[in-house]
Write a protein that holds these residues in place. Structure first.
Motif, PDB file in Angstrom:
ATOM      1  N   LYS A  22       0.809  -1.218   0.000  1.00 22.45           N
ATOM      2  CA  LYS A  22       0.000   0.000   0.000  1.00 22.45           C
ATOM      3  C   LYS A  22       0.841   1.267   0.000  1.00 22.45           C
ATOM      4  CE  LYS A  22      -3.635  -2.317   2.669  1.00 22.45           C
ATOM      5  NZ  LYS A  22      -4.324  -2.370   3.993  1.00 22.45           N
ATOM      6  N   ARG A  23       2.153   1.119   0.195  1.00 16.61           N
ATOM      7  CA  ARG A  23       2.973   2.317   0.306  1.00 16.61           C
ATOM      8  C   ARG A  23       4.129   2.277  -0.688  1.00 16.61           C
ATOM      9  NH1 ARG A  23       4.650   2.563   6.479  1.00 16.61           N
ATOM     10  NH2 ARG A  23       5.983   4.226   5.687  1.00 16.61           N
ATOM     11  N   GLY A  24       4.509   3.461  -1.167  1.00 11.22           N
ATOM     12  CA  GLY A  24       5.571   3.552  -2.152  1.00 11.22           C
ATOM     13  C   GLY A  24       6.730   4.408  -1.703  1.00 11.22           C
ATOM     14  N   ASP A  25       6.794   4.715  -0.392  1.00 15.53           N
ATOM     15  CA  ASP A  25       7.836   5.613   0.093  1.00 15.53           C
ATOM     16  C   ASP A  25       9.201   4.951   0.201  1.00 15.53           C
ATOM     17  OD1 ASP A  25       6.700   4.050   2.082  1.00 15.53           O
ATOM     18  OD2 ASP A  25       7.023   5.515   3.674  1.00 15.53           O
ATOM     19  N   TYR A  26       9.288   3.641  -0.046  1.00 15.23           N
ATOM     20  CA  TYR A  26      10.567   2.936   0.004  1.00 15.23           C
ATOM     21  C   TYR A  26      11.029   2.535  -1.404  1.00 15.23           C
ATOM     22  CZ  TYR A  26       7.401  -1.081  -0.388  1.00 15.23           C
ATOM     23  OH  TYR A  26       6.426  -1.956  -0.808  1.00 15.23           O
ATOM     24  N   ALA A  27      10.427   3.140  -2.432  1.00  9.99           N
ATOM     25  CA  ALA A  27      10.662   2.689  -3.813  1.00  9.99           C
ATOM     26  C   ALA A  27      12.098   2.909  -4.283  1.00  9.99           C
ATOM     27  CB  ALA A  27       9.698   3.390  -4.762  1.00  9.99           C
TER      28      ALA A  27
END
Length: 372
Positions: free
Chosen positions: A214-219
């Motif tokens: 659900k999250r993309g802040d570690y992409a």
């Protein structure tokens, strides 16, 4: 076999670590609140699909051989058309670290490198900040090439397929990336996924993997799984890759003592299936101002001459009839580590990741669960 304690999570001033274990998701950072911000949308991850370019010897007239006493060359290049093939006006990238797992060199102005070649080596680059290595359809990072002309000895889970003669060249494509250039990075470091069957793969899918999807802040930095990816059954690696398809960043792996080819007679081949399907046994990469060193700290089968010289590892005394493992860094890996760190600026944050910890107080009574 007993399970080692999990390696600790390193957290630095320029790096936030999102620790994912089981069905939980926690955020940690040295600057309060930065990792606890609202999760970024999934579409923040724009994967660069591709693979390492291997130019076969028979295409260039190069004579067959195992590479002993010879050199492997190639280049690191910006894959501007994203076809994983060097050529045309695609420029080389200077100053990139390339290794055969023992020797370390850096690319010249044209992105070229040359390394000594030997049988059963893994050649890989250390991804530089500001660039992104390609990923496959499962989002697994593609930055290495295994060279084993005849393939692995007979192993239950297959090991490494025969690679044939030394290639004429091995070229590493990258693309420019603002995400890996950013000083502040959010990185997932997860230990002991350790699925023993397909049902447990489902638990992981519905737990931490669903949260991370659900999250993309570690992409930019991506997830790093630090060992025991599966629980002894290496046929589950494809199932794990179905999980990593849902993650939003380049996925990397380290081996643990439950990722072993247990039927390998020597430590030289004990992680062949892992290397074939997932990653080199050890490597490094950069994300922002952080240099991540991913170490293989498991030796199997351990032997009395190497591992029990101190008398503290009697489990290593009969590798033929009672094979066991030990926490150790081999001389070749130590040589690589010294040369790798010599290329790292002194002001960079260095994060050391491993499965069996360098030192643990949670399991201090077990010599094999901390490094010799």
């Amino acid at each position: 076999m007993p399970r080692p304690t999990r390696a600790g999570l390193a957290v630095g001033a320029a790096m936030a670590v999102i620790a994912a274990t089981g069905a939980t998701l926690a955020a940690q950072t040295s600057n309060a609140g930065s990792a606890a911000a609202a999760p970024a949308a999934r579409d923040a991850w724009d994967p660069y699909r591709g693979q390492v370019e291997v130019v076969r010897a028979d295409d260039s007239g190069q004579a067959p051989g195992d590479g002993s006493g010879r050199k492997l060359s190639g280049r690191v290049f910006v894959d501007s058309d994203r076809d994983s093939r060097s050529g045309g006006r695609e420029r080389g990238v200077a100053g990139v670290t390339v290794s055969n797992g023992r020797d370390v060199v850096t690319t010249d102005r044209q992105g070229r490198y040359e390394l000594p070649a030997f049988e059963n080596m893994t050649v890989f680059i250390s991804q530089p900040a500001g660039y992104q290595v390609p990923v496959d359809e499962a989002n697994v990072a593609q930055f290495h090439y295994n060279h084993l002309p005849e393939g692995s000895p007979k192993l239950k889970y297959g090991g490494i397929e025969p690679t044939g003669p030394l290639p004429a060249a091995v070229n590493f494509p990258v693309v420019k990336s603002k995400a890996t250039a950013a000083d502040r990075q959010h990185c997932v470091i997860a230990g002991d996924l350790q699925t023993y069957d397909k049902a447990e793969v489902g638990y992981a899918r519905d737990g931490a993997v669903a949260d991370l999807a659900k999250r993309g802040d570690y992409a930019g930095c991506g997830p790093l799984f630090i060992g025991d990816v599966v629980g002894d059954d290496l046929s589950l690696y494809p199932d794990v890759k179905q999980l990593t398809k849902q993650l939003n960043g380049p996925v990397r792996f380290l081996p643990g003592n439950h990722d072993l080819d247990y039927d390998a007679e020597t430590a030289e081949h004990s992680f062949d299936t892992f290397r074939e399907q997932l990653a080199p046994a050890y490597y490094s990469y950069d994300a922002g101002d952080t240099h991540v060193v991913a170490l293989n700290t498991v030796r199997h089968p351990c032997t009395p001459d190497v591992d029990n010289a101190d008398g503290k590892h009697p489990n290593c005394d009969d590798p033929e009839n009672s094979p066991s493992y030990n926490g150790r860094l081999g001389e070749q890996q130590l040589k690589w580590l010294e040369e790798d760190l010599a290329e790292v600026p002194s002001d960079k944050l260095v994060v050391v990741a491993s499965h069996i910890p360098l030192l643990t107080f949670a399991d201090e009574g077990s010599p094999r669960h901390q490094l010799d």
